[in-house]
Write a protein that holds these residues in place. Structure first.
Motif, PDB file in Angstrom:
ATOM      1  N   VAL A   1      -4.073   2.076 -28.675  1.00  0.00           N
ATOM      2  CA  VAL A   1      -2.502   3.049 -28.885  1.00  0.00           C
ATOM      3  C   VAL A   1      -2.069   2.659 -30.107  1.00  0.00           C
ATOM      4  O   VAL A   1      -1.601   1.532 -30.345  1.00  0.00           O
ATOM      5  CB  VAL A   1      -1.479   3.043 -27.699  1.00  0.00           C
TER       6      VAL A   1
ATOM      7  N   GLN B   1      -9.578  11.333 -29.936  1.00  0.00           N
ATOM      8  CA  GLN B   1      -8.218  11.210 -29.684  1.00  0.00           C
ATOM      9  C   GLN B   1      -8.139  11.957 -28.023  1.00  0.00           C
ATOM     10  O   GLN B   1      -8.429  13.019 -27.961  1.00  0.00           O
ATOM     11  CB  GLN B   1      -7.249  12.050 -30.686  1.00  0.00           C
TER      12      GLN B   1
ATOM     13  N   VAL C   1       0.968  12.912 -26.689  1.00  0.00           N
ATOM     14  CA  VAL C   1       0.907  11.434 -26.800  1.00  0.00           C
ATOM     15  C   VAL C   1      -0.746  11.170 -26.698  1.00  0.00           C
ATOM     16  O   VAL C   1      -1.042  11.161 -25.165  1.00  0.00           O
ATOM     17  CB  VAL C   1       1.621  10.523 -26.420  1.00  0.00           C
ATOM     18  N   CYS C   2      -1.413  10.397 -27.485  1.00  0.00           N
ATOM     19  CA  CYS C   2      -2.745  10.278 -27.297  1.00  0.00           C
ATOM     20  C   CYS C   2      -2.920   8.980 -27.231  1.00  0.00           C
ATOM     21  O   CYS C   2      -2.430   8.092 -27.977  1.00  0.00           O
ATOM     22  CB  CYS C   2      -3.472  10.896 -28.199  1.00  0.00           C
TER      23      CYS C   2
ATOM     24  N   ASN D   1       2.393   6.761 -31.529  1.00  0.00           N
ATOM     25  CA  ASN D   1       2.051   7.275 -30.000  1.00  0.00           C
ATOM     26  C   ASN D   1       2.986   6.434 -28.778  1.00  0.00           C
ATOM     27  O   ASN D   1       3.649   7.034 -28.051  1.00  0.00           O
ATOM     28  CB  ASN D   1       0.624   7.267 -29.682  1.00  0.00           C
TER      29      ASN D   1
END
Length: 254
Positions: free
Chosen positions: A117, A31, A39-40, A121
């Motif tokens: 993603v 991550q 937000v990763c 996120n």
């Protein structure tokens, strides 16, 4: 909210003679923050490391050093990127990784990144973008309002009309407002730099101060001579055009 996961497939590592003696490694499901810290991206790195030809590795576990530097390099790139631009983020990371580089003495490292993603996120990033857009629009509206108000208050005639319209029963206080706003400049033009705007304000002030024809004549004469000395003959001729013609014999001075 979307149920789909956005994924970019990683490019394959080139199988060439340059990979002889290289050891593969994998970093899976890391991550890594985007430009919004909370937000990763989910990152997989397929990497390789090899001893450098001219040096022995400084560390007793070169694979750990290689993984560390691959993580650091990838995370540094992705911190500048948005999860809403997945392809651009992955291309930027692979541009940094897909070459042999030497993070420390005796060790060379390379890698390829695959980025995913997940919907939560992406949804957070989209909401953040919408909020930022609304804030930008509100800021622009406020700035336009303040710029218009400054233009009104900097102009004596508009200021008087504005005051009467706003406070019709407080005519006697207009003088105090005029004194308070005596140094208020007109708004900057959005397309002009500070130097150009400053010169325009100075010119306006200069022409207002030099209120007699004789004073303006002296200024134009000095300006014409200066422009001619600098080699700007076209500007010099333009300045000379505004000078009062010299009196000819037999003419009557004004």
């Amino acid at each position: 909210m979307s149920i789909w996961t956005w994924r970019r497939k990683a490019p394959s590592m080139p199988a060439t003679a340059s990979t002889d003696g290289a050891h593969p490694l994998v970093i899976n499901s890391e991550q890594m923050p985007s430009h919004i810290t909370s937000v990763c991206f989910t990152v997989r790195i397929n990497g390789m490391w090899r001893p450098a030809d001219d040096d022995a590795p400084e560390h007793h576990d070169p694979a750990a050093v290689a993984r560390h530097h691959l993580r650091q390099t990838t995370a540094g790139v992705l911190r500048q990127r948005s999860v809403l631009s997945l392809a651009a983020a992955q291309d930027a990371a692979n541009t940094a990784l897909m070459r042999w580089f030497r993070p420390t003495t005796g060790l060379e490292v390379t890698g390829a990144v695959e980025i995913t993603v997940f919907p939560p996120n992406r949804d957070l990033a989209a909401e953040h973008a919408r909020r930022q857009q609304r804030a930008d629009l509100e800021h622009e509206d406020e700035l336009r309002h303040l710029t218009h108000l400054q233009a009104v208050l900097a102009d004596p005639d508009l200021r008087r009309v504005w005051w009467i319209a706003q406070y019709p029963d407080r005519h006697s206080e207009l003088g105090d407002l005029t004194k308070a706003l005596k140094d208020l400049p007109l708004p900057h033009e959005a397309t002009e730099d500070d130097a150009r705007s400053g010169i325009k304000r100075f010119t306006d002030q200069l022409l207002t101060t030099l209120h007699t024809p004789q004073q303006r004549e002296i200024l134009l004469k000095a300006l014409t001579q200066t422009l001619r000395a600098l080699g700007h003959h076209e500007l010099s001729n333009s300045a000379a055009h505004w000078q009062t013609p010299p009196n000819t014999p037999g003419s009557t001075p004004e």
